[in-house]
Design a protein around this motif. Structure first.
Motif, PDB file in Angstrom:
ATOM      1  N   GLY A  22       0.737  -1.345  -0.211  1.00 31.22           N
ATOM      2  CA  GLY A  22       0.124  -0.065  -0.103  1.00 31.22           C
ATOM      3  C   GLY A  22       0.826   1.274  -0.128  1.00 31.22           C
ATOM      4  O   GLY A  22       0.696   2.175  -0.894  1.00 31.22           O
ATOM      5  N   GLU A  41       9.541   4.872   6.813  1.00 34.79           N
ATOM      6  CA  GLU A  41       9.632   3.122   6.725  1.00 34.79           C
ATOM      7  C   GLU A  41      10.509   2.759   8.038  1.00 34.79           C
ATOM      8  O   GLU A  41      11.640   3.183   8.294  1.00 34.79           O
ATOM      9  N   LYS A  42       9.617   2.007   8.887  1.00 35.01           N
ATOM     10  CA  LYS A  42      10.264   1.741  10.335  1.00 35.01           C
ATOM     11  C   LYS A  42      11.624   0.720   9.780  1.00 35.01           C
ATOM     12  O   LYS A  42      12.648   0.987  10.776  1.00 35.01           O
ATOM     13  N   PHE A  84       9.736  -6.010   8.996  1.00 33.66           N
ATOM     14  CA  PHE A  84       9.819  -4.648   9.055  1.00 33.66           C
ATOM     15  C   PHE A  84      11.038  -4.433   8.267  1.00 33.66           C
ATOM     16  O   PHE A  84      12.262  -4.577   8.624  1.00 33.66           O
ATOM     17  N   ASN A  85      10.864  -3.881   6.773  1.00 35.43           N
ATOM     18  CA  ASN A  85      11.926  -3.628   6.127  1.00 35.43           C
ATOM     19  C   ASN A  85      11.318  -2.714   4.973  1.00 35.43           C
ATOM     20  O   ASN A  85      10.145  -2.894   4.479  1.00 35.43           O
ATOM     21  N   GLY A  88       8.356  -3.867   2.801  1.00 37.07           N
ATOM     22  CA  GLY A  88       7.340  -4.601   3.632  1.00 37.07           C
ATOM     23  C   GLY A  88       7.190  -5.952   3.350  1.00 37.07           C
ATOM     24  O   GLY A  88       8.516  -6.645   2.929  1.00 37.07           O
ATOM     25  N   LYS A  89       6.144  -6.715   3.520  1.00 42.97           N
ATOM     26  CA  LYS A  89       6.351  -8.075   3.397  1.00 42.97           C
ATOM     27  C   LYS A  89       6.478  -8.517   1.842  1.00 42.97           C
ATOM     28  O   LYS A  89       6.575  -9.645   1.693  1.00 42.97           O
ATOM     29  N   GLY A  94       5.089 -14.383  -2.058  1.00 41.05           N
ATOM     30  CA  GLY A  94       5.180 -15.467  -3.334  1.00 41.05           C
ATOM     31  C   GLY A  94       4.762 -14.969  -4.529  1.00 41.05           C
ATOM     32  O   GLY A  94       4.603 -15.482  -5.408  1.00 41.05           O
ATOM     33  N   ALA A  95       4.394 -13.680  -4.525  1.00 46.56           N
ATOM     34  CA  ALA A  95       4.287 -12.942  -5.779  1.00 46.56           C
ATOM     35  C   ALA A  95       2.928 -13.337  -6.562  1.00 46.56           C
ATOM     36  O   ALA A  95       2.940 -13.203  -7.763  1.00 46.56           O
ATOM     37  N   ALA A  96       1.937 -14.012  -5.806  1.00 48.01           N
ATOM     38  CA  ALA A  96       0.876 -14.651  -6.516  1.00 48.01           C
ATOM     39  C   ALA A  96       0.077 -13.452  -6.590  1.00 48.01           C
ATOM     40  O   ALA A  96      -0.426 -12.964  -5.758  1.00 48.01           O
ATOM     41  N   VAL A 217       7.415   5.424  13.008  1.00 51.35           N
ATOM     42  CA  VAL A 217       6.355   6.581  13.497  1.00 51.35           C
ATOM     43  C   VAL A 217       5.698   6.212  14.671  1.00 51.35           C
ATOM     44  O   VAL A 217       5.285   5.049  14.893  1.00 51.35           O
ATOM     45  N   GLY A 456      -3.351  -3.107   3.627  1.00 51.70           N
ATOM     46  CA  GLY A 456      -4.623  -3.791   3.834  1.00 51.70           C
ATOM     47  C   GLY A 456      -5.426  -3.849   4.838  1.00 51.70           C
ATOM     48  O   GLY A 456      -6.469  -4.518   4.942  1.00 51.70           O
ATOM     49  N   ASN A 466      -4.798 -14.755  -2.603  1.00 49.14           N
ATOM     50  CA  ASN A 466      -3.974 -13.802  -1.824  1.00 49.14           C
ATOM     51  C   ASN A 466      -4.536 -12.217  -2.164  1.00 49.14           C
ATOM     52  O   ASN A 466      -5.050 -11.782  -3.178  1.00 49.14           O
ATOM     53  N   ALA A 468      -2.316  -9.254  -1.974  1.00 52.49           N
ATOM     54  CA  ALA A 468      -1.453  -7.820  -2.544  1.00 52.49           C
ATOM     55  C   ALA A 468      -1.755  -7.184  -3.586  1.00 52.49           C
ATOM     56  O   ALA A 468      -1.867  -5.865  -3.354  1.00 52.49           O
TER      57      ALA A 468
END
Ligand SMILES: Cc1cc2nc3c(=O)[nH]c(=O)nc-3n(C[C@H](O)[C@H](O)[C@H](O)COP(=O)(O)OP(=O)(O)OC[C@H]3O[C@@H](n4cnc5c(N)ncnc54)[C@H](O)[C@@H]3O)c2cc1C
Length: 501
Positions: A22, A41-42, A84-85, A88-89, A94-96, A217, A456, A466, A468
């Protein structure tokens, strides 16, 4: 700091909190149109040294995974499967990348599903845009998956298969090590279409987009005279940033907690009827992993090339675990007493599957800032609150398990525990009625002037597969909405009212 710093004062058009599906999509949509955007970004940017593809680092040490302990509804510890990177996730997914179907935007009270405030047609242009930006494509089924489909799918039979839309580079299979670990690992070469690679990297040279990593944040800042306008954010390290509009995209476990804390601190919780729904209707799918073992080797590299459905289980689907993930699970999770030769023989013949059913929307399934009296956050999610969805899931798992066994692939399965939050969504649901939902059909928090949600957490329904692609599409639509609204009253109010410090 990751990209060019804006040349103007430290006051942005947009602050975006979180850089997953998002956050990156809304940042892309706004910054590419020229808006001055600060993306906070944390987590860090992931290393490119190969460690994110290393089985020991990722699966055994779980070096990149969240370690923060939460509490469940009975005060038992639970560690959400979160990351946390930057990106994100999506760095680990799995890029589906599937669209929800039109009926999955409708309410379905019999199954306990809330409806969306928008229709499929409203999101369709943004699904198109997301697929184009991410380079979504389908791959021909490889031999093991093709054999399985030939045995499972028969004319007039209950099972059907369709090609899986994947966010992978067209030559992904040429990079064997990466292709074998695209699901559950983070790509180094960028063969996987994740939020960082496809949405943020192309904008790195733009002066109007600043990306700040290591920027957690901690709180939203109210306008002095009226907390219905948010003027910025405070970071855990004490820094403050200000903007005309703030977009929350910290994910379905974190966005509701930031909002809950803000509404409580400013007294708005008692004034806004939708406030009581912040954190509620949390969902993350009912998921089960199934490992099946045949006599023939499974040499497929991607494996996640088909999506299976069964006519009798309309809210469920099954897909392959991507790459060689099944083999890695066996290598790392099977009992140590098994000799290496047996372990190798089993893993070469293993097929791994991920079975998913949409969970019902239940108000008591929720996340909250603190599980009183302890200070840990609360993740209260119980499948016994949704007996109908659980009955479908259990029946679907049994049907697939039996169908495989009947075709010479006996297997074992494991239902995923409540801490398996990969598909976290809901928790700040979108709806038309400000009395019964948290954000409107564009993601603006009901009752607040300039606070939006792009992740999400807004999803009232999560579909049989899924989420995403739908989160990307929602965020692109929000960016389009904000761009076309242009400078409004919010601009004047944020600029003319003093900042509370
Ligand atoms: C192993 C795995 C496999 C998956 N496979 C698939 C798949 O094949 N297909 C699919 O559609 N989905 C898949 N998913 C789910 C998908 O990745 C998520 O649905 C999607 O990334 C959610 O996007 P989001 O923007 O809501 O949140 P996230 O991607 O979680 O992004 C939230 C971001 O906010 C940051 N953040 C949190 N709190 C703060 C704060 N206080 N301040 C600043 N930043 C903060 C986080 O660090 C994170 O970067 C998978 C997930 C996992 C873990």
């Amino acid at each position: 700091m990751e990209a060019g710093t804006p040349t103007g004062p430290q006051h942005y058009d947009y602050l975006i909190v979180g850089s997953g599906a998002g956050g990156a999509a809304v940042a892309h949509g706004l910054a590419s149109a020229g808006a001055r955007v600060l993306l906070l970004e944390k987590g860090p940017r992931l290393p490119r040294d190969g460690s994110t593809l290393d089985v020991r680092a990722v699966l055994i040490e779980e070096r990149f995974k969240n370690r923060e302990t939460w509490l469940d509804g009975e005060d038992r510890p639970v560690i959400p499967g979160d990351f946390f990177n930057l990106g994100g996730k999506t760095k680990w997914y799995g890029a589906a990348l599937l669209r929800f179907s039109p009926e999955e935007f409708e309410a379905d009270p019999g199954n306990g599903y809330l409806g969306w405030p928008i229709r499929y047609e409203d999101l369709a242009p943004y699904y198109d845009e997301a697929e184009r930006l991410l380079g979504v494509r389908r791959f021909a089924p490889e031999p093991a998956m093709a054999r399985l489909a030939a045995r499972l799918v028969k004319p007039g039979g209950p099972w059907e298969a369709r090609a899986m839309p994947l966010g992978l580079a067209p030559d992904a299979q040429a990079h064997r090590n990466e292709a074998a670990r695209f699901d559950g690992f983070a790509s180094v070469r960028g063969i996987k279409a994740d939020a960082e690679v496809r949405l943020l990297d192309p904008l790195r040279a733009m002066q109007n987009l600043r990306i700040e990593t290591g920027a957690a944040v901690a709180a939203l800042l109210p306008r002095d005279d009226d907390p219905r306008a948010v003027i910025g954010v405070a970071l855990a390290d004490g820094r403050r940033f200000h903007a005309v509009r703030v977009v929350l995209a910290a994910g379905a476990l974190h966005t509701p907690r930031l909002l809950e804390e803000y509404l409580a601190r400013t007294g708005l919780a008692a004034q806004l009827p939708g406030a009581r729904f912040v954190g509620r209707y949390y969902k993350h799918h009912l998921n089960t992993i199934l490992l099946a073992f045949g006599l023939r080797r499974n040499d497929d590299l991607l494996f996640k090339t088909l999506l299976f459905r069964h006519r009798g289980f309309p809210h469920s689907s099954v897909q392959g675990l991507g790459g060689r993930l099944a083999e890695e699970i066996i290598a790392t999770r099977l009992p140590r007493f098994l000799p290496d030769t047996a372990r190798r023989a089993l893993s070469a013949r293993a097929c791994g599957f991920f079975l998913t059913t949409e969970d019902s929307s239940h108000p008591d399934n929720r996340v909250a800032a603190h599980a009183a009296p302890a200070a840990a956050p609360l993740l209260d999610y119980r499948r016994d609150r949704m007996p109908r969805a659980w009955a479908e899931h259990a029946g679907f798992v049994r049907a697939f398990h039996r169908a495989l066994a009947a075709r010479g692939l006996p297997g074992v399965y494991l239902h995923m525990p409540p801490g398996a939050t990969a598909h976290a969504c809901g928790s700040c649901v979108a709806g038309r009625d400000p009395q019964r939902s948290v954000v409107d059909g564009y993601g603006r928090v009901h009752g607040l002037e300039n606070l939006y949600i792009a992740d999400g957490s807004v999803l009232p329904r999560s579909s049989r597969a899924n989420p995403a692609l739908t989160i990307y599409a929602w965020a692109l639509r929000l960016a389009h909405h904000l761009r076309t609204r242009g400078a409004t009253r919010e601009h004047e109010t944020a600029a003319t009212h003093p900042v509370r410090s």
